[in-house]
Design a protein around this motif. Structure first.
Motif, PDB file in Angstrom:
ATOM      1  N   LYS A 125      37.167  37.886  42.947  1.00  0.00           N
ATOM      2  CA  LYS A 125      38.536  37.488  42.609  1.00  0.00           C
ATOM      3  C   LYS A 125      38.545  36.310  41.648  1.00  0.00           C
ATOM      4  O   LYS A 125      39.375  36.255  40.731  1.00  0.00           O
ATOM      5  CB  LYS A 125      39.303  37.134  43.884  1.00  0.00           C
ATOM      6  CG  LYS A 125      39.649  38.329  44.759  1.00  0.00           C
ATOM      7  CD  LYS A 125      40.651  37.973  45.831  1.00  0.00           C
ATOM      8  CE  LYS A 125      40.089  36.982  46.812  1.00  0.00           C
ATOM      9  NZ  LYS A 125      41.045  36.684  47.917  1.00  0.00           N
ATOM     10  N   ALA A 126      37.620  35.367  41.834  1.00  0.00           N
ATOM     11  CA  ALA A 126      37.551  34.218  40.933  1.00  0.00           C
ATOM     12  C   ALA A 126      37.225  34.667  39.512  1.00  0.00           C
ATOM     13  O   ALA A 126      37.834  34.185  38.548  1.00  0.00           O
ATOM     14  CB  ALA A 126      36.509  33.219  41.436  1.00  0.00           C
ATOM     15  N   VAL A 178      38.868  36.160  33.791  1.00  0.00           N
ATOM     16  CA  VAL A 178      39.125  37.132  32.717  1.00  0.00           C
ATOM     17  C   VAL A 178      40.605  37.140  32.358  1.00  0.00           C
ATOM     18  O   VAL A 178      40.978  37.148  31.169  1.00  0.00           O
ATOM     19  CB  VAL A 178      38.657  38.538  33.141  1.00  0.00           C
ATOM     20  CG1 VAL A 178      39.026  39.572  32.080  1.00  0.00           C
ATOM     21  CG2 VAL A 178      37.151  38.551  33.375  1.00  0.00           C
ATOM     22  N   PHE A 179      41.467  37.106  33.364  1.00  0.00           N
ATOM     23  CA  PHE A 179      42.918  37.109  33.144  1.00  0.00           C
ATOM     24  C   PHE A 179      43.350  35.898  32.323  1.00  0.00           C
ATOM     25  O   PHE A 179      44.099  36.022  31.340  1.00  0.00           O
ATOM     26  CB  PHE A 179      43.621  37.125  34.505  1.00  0.00           C
ATOM     27  CG  PHE A 179      45.104  36.947  34.440  1.00  0.00           C
ATOM     28  CD1 PHE A 179      45.932  37.991  34.080  1.00  0.00           C
ATOM     29  CD2 PHE A 179      45.684  35.722  34.754  1.00  0.00           C
ATOM     30  CE1 PHE A 179      47.308  37.823  34.017  1.00  0.00           C
ATOM     31  CE2 PHE A 179      47.046  35.534  34.698  1.00  0.00           C
ATOM     32  CZ  PHE A 179      47.862  36.597  34.324  1.00  0.00           C
ATOM     33  N   ASN A 180      42.883  34.725  32.692  1.00  0.00           N
ATOM     34  CA  ASN A 180      43.284  33.501  31.994  1.00  0.00           C
ATOM     35  C   ASN A 180      42.672  33.410  30.599  1.00  0.00           C
ATOM     36  O   ASN A 180      43.327  32.912  29.672  1.00  0.00           O
ATOM     37  CB  ASN A 180      42.896  32.274  32.822  1.00  0.00           C
ATOM     38  CG  ASN A 180      43.792  32.080  34.034  1.00  0.00           C
ATOM     39  OD1 ASN A 180      44.965  31.786  33.908  1.00  0.00           O
ATOM     40  ND2 ASN A 180      43.232  32.262  35.216  1.00  0.00           N
ATOM     41  N   ILE A 181      41.439  33.894  30.431  1.00  0.00           N
ATOM     42  CA  ILE A 181      40.825  33.885  29.102  1.00  0.00           C
ATOM     43  C   ILE A 181      41.589  34.805  28.157  1.00  0.00           C
ATOM     44  O   ILE A 181      41.850  34.450  26.998  1.00  0.00           O
ATOM     45  CB  ILE A 181      39.344  34.289  29.199  1.00  0.00           C
ATOM     46  CG1 ILE A 181      38.532  33.162  29.843  1.00  0.00           C
ATOM     47  CG2 ILE A 181      38.778  34.623  27.821  1.00  0.00           C
ATOM     48  CD1 ILE A 181      37.087  33.520  30.120  1.00  0.00           C
ATOM     49  N   ASN A 213      43.618  26.647  34.996  1.00  0.00           N
ATOM     50  CA  ASN A 213      43.282  27.789  35.849  1.00  0.00           C
ATOM     51  C   ASN A 213      41.844  28.240  35.624  1.00  0.00           C
ATOM     52  O   ASN A 213      41.183  28.707  36.566  1.00  0.00           O
ATOM     53  CB  ASN A 213      44.247  28.945  35.581  1.00  0.00           C
ATOM     54  CG  ASN A 213      45.649  28.661  36.085  1.00  0.00           C
ATOM     55  OD1 ASN A 213      45.843  27.856  37.008  1.00  0.00           O
ATOM     56  ND2 ASN A 213      46.642  29.302  35.491  1.00  0.00           N
ATOM     57  N   MET A 214      41.372  28.124  34.402  1.00  0.00           N
ATOM     58  CA  MET A 214      39.969  28.448  34.136  1.00  0.00           C
ATOM     59  C   MET A 214      39.040  27.479  34.864  1.00  0.00           C
ATOM     60  O   MET A 214      38.022  27.880  35.435  1.00  0.00           O
ATOM     61  CB  MET A 214      39.707  28.426  32.636  1.00  0.00           C
ATOM     62  CG  MET A 214      40.339  29.586  31.874  1.00  0.00           C
ATOM     63  SD  MET A 214      40.299  29.373  30.075  1.00  0.00           S
ATOM     64  CE  MET A 214      38.556  29.145  29.775  1.00  0.00           C
ATOM     65  N   VAL A 215      39.391  26.197  34.842  1.00  0.00           N
ATOM     66  CA  VAL A 215      38.594  25.204  35.571  1.00  0.00           C
ATOM     67  C   VAL A 215      38.646  25.493  37.073  1.00  0.00           C
ATOM     68  O   VAL A 215      37.636  25.346  37.788  1.00  0.00           O
ATOM     69  CB  VAL A 215      39.098  23.783  35.270  1.00  0.00           C
ATOM     70  CG1 VAL A 215      38.340  22.754  36.104  1.00  0.00           C
ATOM     71  CG2 VAL A 215      38.960  23.461  33.791  1.00  0.00           C
ATOM     72  N   GLU A 216      39.804  25.925  37.556  1.00  0.00           N
ATOM     73  CA  GLU A 216      39.925  26.263  38.976  1.00  0.00           C
ATOM     74  C   GLU A 216      39.016  27.434  39.344  1.00  0.00           C
ATOM     75  O   GLU A 216      38.362  27.430  40.399  1.00  0.00           O
ATOM     76  CB  GLU A 216      41.373  26.610  39.300  1.00  0.00           C
ATOM     77  CG  GLU A 216      41.608  26.944  40.763  1.00  0.00           C
ATOM     78  CD  GLU A 216      43.049  27.331  41.057  1.00  0.00           C
ATOM     79  OE1 GLU A 216      43.367  27.586  42.235  1.00  0.00           O
ATOM     80  OE2 GLU A 216      43.863  27.370  40.106  1.00  0.00           O
ATOM     81  N   THR A 255      35.488  26.169  39.486  1.00  0.00           N
ATOM     82  CA  THR A 255      35.279  25.373  40.700  1.00  0.00           C
ATOM     83  C   THR A 255      35.160  26.260  41.931  1.00  0.00           C
ATOM     84  O   THR A 255      34.352  25.983  42.832  1.00  0.00           O
ATOM     85  CB  THR A 255      36.433  24.379  40.872  1.00  0.00           C
ATOM     86  OG1 THR A 255      36.574  23.597  39.683  1.00  0.00           O
ATOM     87  CG2 THR A 255      36.184  23.459  42.050  1.00  0.00           C
ATOM     88  N   SER A 256      35.938  27.343  41.978  1.00  0.00           N
ATOM     89  CA  SER A 256      35.846  28.280  43.109  1.00  0.00           C
ATOM     90  C   SER A 256      34.463  28.913  43.173  1.00  0.00           C
ATOM     91  O   SER A 256      33.875  29.045  44.259  1.00  0.00           O
ATOM     92  CB  SER A 256      36.918  29.364  42.972  1.00  0.00           C
ATOM     93  OG  SER A 256      38.210  28.820  43.036  1.00  0.00           O
TER      94      SER A 256
END
Length: 314
Positions: free
Chosen positions: A82-83, A88-91, A193-196, A199-200
């Motif tokens: 999921k992470a 991919v979604f945010n990129i 969100n990419m950093v999140e 981090t996940s």
């Protein structure tokens, strides 16, 4: 479909059979020795040991621990997937917004935009290498300038370094009036969100399942497999070794699957297909780079030269 089912059942790649089979054969030999010893010297006094390891309470505890081990490991695998899906979604969204939302009136501005878009692919690739604890590869050096590549090689966290470069790029575009404040906030949100997501993935990698559970489960499996032949030898005699191979193969297999998928970022067949996911990111960003808006209509790059020739003729 039937042939596919049997092909899947006997498939070795991705299976834990080759890993656990030597242990199962070792316990099968132990079961044969117990049968041999029982044949010459009946082990009636040791049957109590077998009964203790096959009672309901022991089996219940062993079963619960096996279920917990498998579920915990799969939760980590699915959370990692999921992470990466969110990455991919945010990129993709960030690439689209950079391409269409940031003005590039000069060739130098367009060059900076191209570098920023390629940094998104570099982020995915460096995240993969970072999670696998590998050095930055050749595939990264082909995407970015040499100076940035040298900085990444000396960075303690190369994906985080790239997000800093992207944030700096967005801030400069805002200062040069190539980007409005509302869109800047939206783009920084995608970057956060990419950093999140990064981090996940790091949390999954650096927070393994408590070692006490793994140790205790392996000890219970060991006790069970040692005591089982003393319980079976009276009833099945020389078949005790074969039975022990089958039972231990099942138990070791479930435990080994948990070990394999506990860290989903490796290179094994049961790990996440990070190479394929990174290829998807690269394909998506390349598609964004090739997309060229012309006037009020947006046409792919293949039609750009044809459109420009028509305008020159007019």
């Amino acid at each position: 479909m039937t042939l596919n089912w049997f092909a899947q059942a006997f498939r070795l790649k991705g299976s834990v059979a080759l890993t656990v089979l030597p242990r199962s054969l070792l316990f099968g030999m132990f079961g044969f020795l117990v049968s041999l010893l029982h044949y010459f010297y009946p082990l009636l006094s040791l049957k109590v040991l077998g009964d203790l390891t096959t009672n309901v309470v022991f089996n219940l505890v062993l079963g619960l621990l096996l279920v917990f081990r498998t579920n915990s490991a799969y939760d980590r695998y699915w959370e990692g997937r999921k992470a990466w899906g969110q990455l991919v979604f945010n990129i993709r969204n960030l690439a689209r917004e950079i391409k269409l939302g940031i003005a590039a009136s000069e060739p130098a501005d367009e060059t900076e935009k191209q570098i920023a878009l390629r940094l998104l692919v570099t982020f995915a690739l460096t995240t993969k290498h970072h999670l696998r604890q590998e050095p930055v590869g050749r595939e990264v050096s082909d995407l970015i300038p040499e100076t940035q590549n040298s900085m990444l090689e000396g960075s303690r966290n190369s994906p985080l370094e790239i997000t800093l470069w992207l944030g700096d790029y967005l801030q400069k575009q805002f200062q040069h009036n190539h980007l409005d404040s509302m869109r800047l906030v939206a783009l920084n949100g995608m970057l956060s969100n990419m950093v999140e997501g990064l981090t996940s993935c790091e949390r999954i990698l650096r927070t393994p399942i408590p070692i006490a559970y793994a140790i205790y489960l392996k000890r219970l499996i060991l006790i069970y497999c040692v005591g089982l032949p003393f319980h079976l030898v009276d009833d099945i005699g020389w078949l005790t070794g074969i039975s022990l191979v089958i039972v231990s193969f099942i138990l070791f297999g479930v435990d080994q699957i948990g070990d394999d998928i506990e860290n989903p970022f490796g290179c094994d067949a049961n790990d996440l297909p990070l190479d394929s996911i990174c290829d998807t990111v690269k394909t998506s960003v390349d598609q964004v780079i090739e997309f060229m808006p012309v006037g009020d209509r947006s046409l792919p790059l293949a039609f750009q030269s044809e459109k420009l020739e028509q305008l020159e003729l007019e």
